[in-house]
Motif scaffolding. Structure first.
Motif, short mmCIF file in Angstrom:
data_model
loop_
_atom_site.label_atom_id
_atom_site.label_comp_id
_atom_site.label_asym_id
_atom_site.label_seq_id
_atom_site.Cartn_x
_atom_site.Cartn_y
_atom_site.Cartn_z
N ALA A 37 47.82 38.14 30.25
CA ALA A 37 46.37 38.32 30.10
C ALA A 37 46.03 39.45 29.13
N SER A 42 43.50 36.64 24.52
CA SER A 42 43.11 36.24 25.86
C SER A 42 41.62 35.94 25.91
N GLU A 47 34.87 31.70 33.44
CA GLU A 47 35.92 30.83 33.94
C GLU A 47 37.26 31.55 34.06
N HIS A 48 37.44 32.58 33.23
CA HIS A 48 38.72 33.29 33.22
C HIS A 48 38.66 34.64 33.92
N ALA A 51 41.13 35.06 36.83
CA ALA A 51 42.46 34.47 36.61
C ALA A 51 43.55 35.17 37.41
N GLN A 52 43.55 36.50 37.41
CA GLN A 52 44.60 37.22 38.11
C GLN A 52 44.48 37.06 39.63
N GLN A 54 43.14 34.40 41.12
CA GLN A 54 43.57 33.03 41.39
C GLN A 54 45.10 32.94 41.39
N VAL A 96 48.77 28.35 37.35
CA VAL A 96 47.52 29.08 37.14
C VAL A 96 47.50 29.72 35.76
N HIS A 100 44.83 28.97 32.34
CA HIS A 100 43.95 29.98 31.76
C HIS A 100 44.36 30.43 30.36
N LEU A 140 42.76 27.29 41.69
CA LEU A 140 41.97 27.10 40.47
C LEU A 140 40.57 26.57 40.77
#
Length: 406
Positions: A37, A42, A47-48, A51-52, A54, A96, A100, A140
């Protein structure tokens, strides 16, 4: 360089104690996710944003479906047949990350293939892969932005015809649309307004940051100057790794710890950001250079005052570093008490050749993070206190998630 120094420190610690440093699959993949990331390409979007988290949730759900120690947070069904926890965790993490960070597909796939190659081939590994795939799909789906929530664009405050700096705050407009992992009523976690400019609290804390936080301060010690710079980018991963390597901890327990940490700091960060935009309170550099306008006879204007470190590009109140550290500390205290064996290990990306520092307790680490923002010249003590309260109260709610199975 930081990673090399941490590795060297871990190796030396193992030699001194006569034990071998362990590797934990959860913290390894969490760290790999942070590395992926951190690339220049990145994406930055709602939406992102999670990410971590998720990633951490997917690892928890994958391990927990097999070890079945806690209640599932995402309603992932348990796996009744024998399955590889390692294969499940690394597959969940990989899926995941691929969802991303498409531009890093080759790096992610190669790392996954190398890791998977260390596992025995057979039905248990295949079932573990299938569990990881299901867990990633569930993770997700979590953290989706509510399209019905409309964010108001930030408007720089000014008088008609008067210039103000044109760079917008680092918080994008969609920040107000982000959901929460553990809070039903986010409004109840908002801090009270900052103190009145006519108050004794304002005069006291204004004076403290003016004296200690200025670029040319004669009252700040050399150690305090170092702390101000070291704490700009605090890293708690060394402590996560130390806890994960403690005897008797399961893969699921470690994954739950990382997931709770990320969920608590996510929620704390969103509350803090919204409070900053709501209060729009001035930073010390603005207040000190304009103290003749605050109506308080106890504050002293200094038109040449500059902070010791760079002032972040967003409103002051409350302190984001402080709320983050407080939330993280509460989650980790729930795991090991005041500190893990050997102390609280923290790193920094702010200084070249920064080695891992060890503090005696989590509370002392939080106190030092907060004070670093004062001696850095970017925050007031009342802002730090309010932020620490946010972190503690939000973490208390997060810690109710994923309880042990009855």
């Amino acid at each position: 360089m930081m990673k090399k120094l941490v590795a060297v420190a871990a190796m030396l610690g193992a030699l001194c104690t006569g034990t071998a440093a362990q590797a934990d699959i959860v913290t390894d993949w969490a760290q790999f996710g942070r590395t992926i990331a951190g690339g220049d390409d990145s994406p930055s979007s709602p939406e992102h944003f999670f990410a971590q988290t998720q990633l951490a949730l997917a690892m928890f759900e994958a391990a927990n479906a097999i070890e079945q120690e806690y209640e599932s947070h995402l309603a992932v069904p348990p796996e009744e047949a024998a399955a590889s926890v390692e294969a499940a965790v690394m597959t969940a993490a990989k899926d995941v990350l691929l969802a991303h960070f498409r531009s890093r597909t080759e790096d992610i796939e190669r790392s996954y293939e190398l890791a998977l190659a260390t596992l025995p081939q057979g039905d248990e590994t295949e079932r573990g892969i299938a569990v990881g795939t299901r867990a990633a799909a569930a993770a997700l789906m979590a953290g989706a932005v509510d399209p019905e929530r409309v964010a108001s664009p930030y408007r720089p405050f000014t008088a008609p015809g008067t210039w103000v700096p044109v760079q917008l705050p680092v918080f994008p407009d969609w920040y107000a649309n982000l959901p929460f992992w553990s809070l039903e009523d986010p409004e109840s976690y908002m801090p009270p307004p900052p103190p009145e400019l006519s108050s004794e609290v304002w005069a006291r804390d204004f004076d403290e940051v003016r004296r200690l936080g200025g670029r040319e301060s004669t009252e700040r010690t050399s150690i305090q100057s170092r702390i101000a710079r070291y704490r700009i980018t605090p890293i708690i991963m060394p402590t996560l790794e130390a806890i994960a390597d403690m005897p008797g901890r399961s893969t699921t327990a470690n994954a739950r710890m990382v997931a709770l940490l990320y969920m608590a700091t996510d929620d704390t960060g969103v509350i803090t950001g919204l409070a900053k935009l709501r209060n729009n309170f001035w930073r010390p550099i603005t207040a000190i250079r304009n103290a003749d306008m605050d109506g308080n006879p106890e504050t002293e204007m200094d038109p040449n005052w500059e902070p010791y470190i760079r002032t972040p590009n967003h409103p002051e109140y409350p302190c984001a570093h402080c709320s983050w550290a407080s939330a993280a500390a509460e989650v980790l205290k729930a795991e090991v008490g005041d500190a893990p064996p050997g102390g609280v290990q923290v790193g920094s990306r702010s200084l070249d050749y920064a080695v891992v520092q060890v503090l005696p307790t989590f509370d002392q680490w939080v106190e030092e993070v907060s004070f670093s923002r004062i001696v850095g010249g970017v925050h007031y003590r009342f802002s730090n206190d309010a932020a620490e309260d946010i972190g503690r109260t939000v973490a208390a709610e997060t810690l109710k998630l994923m309880p042990p199975r009855q």
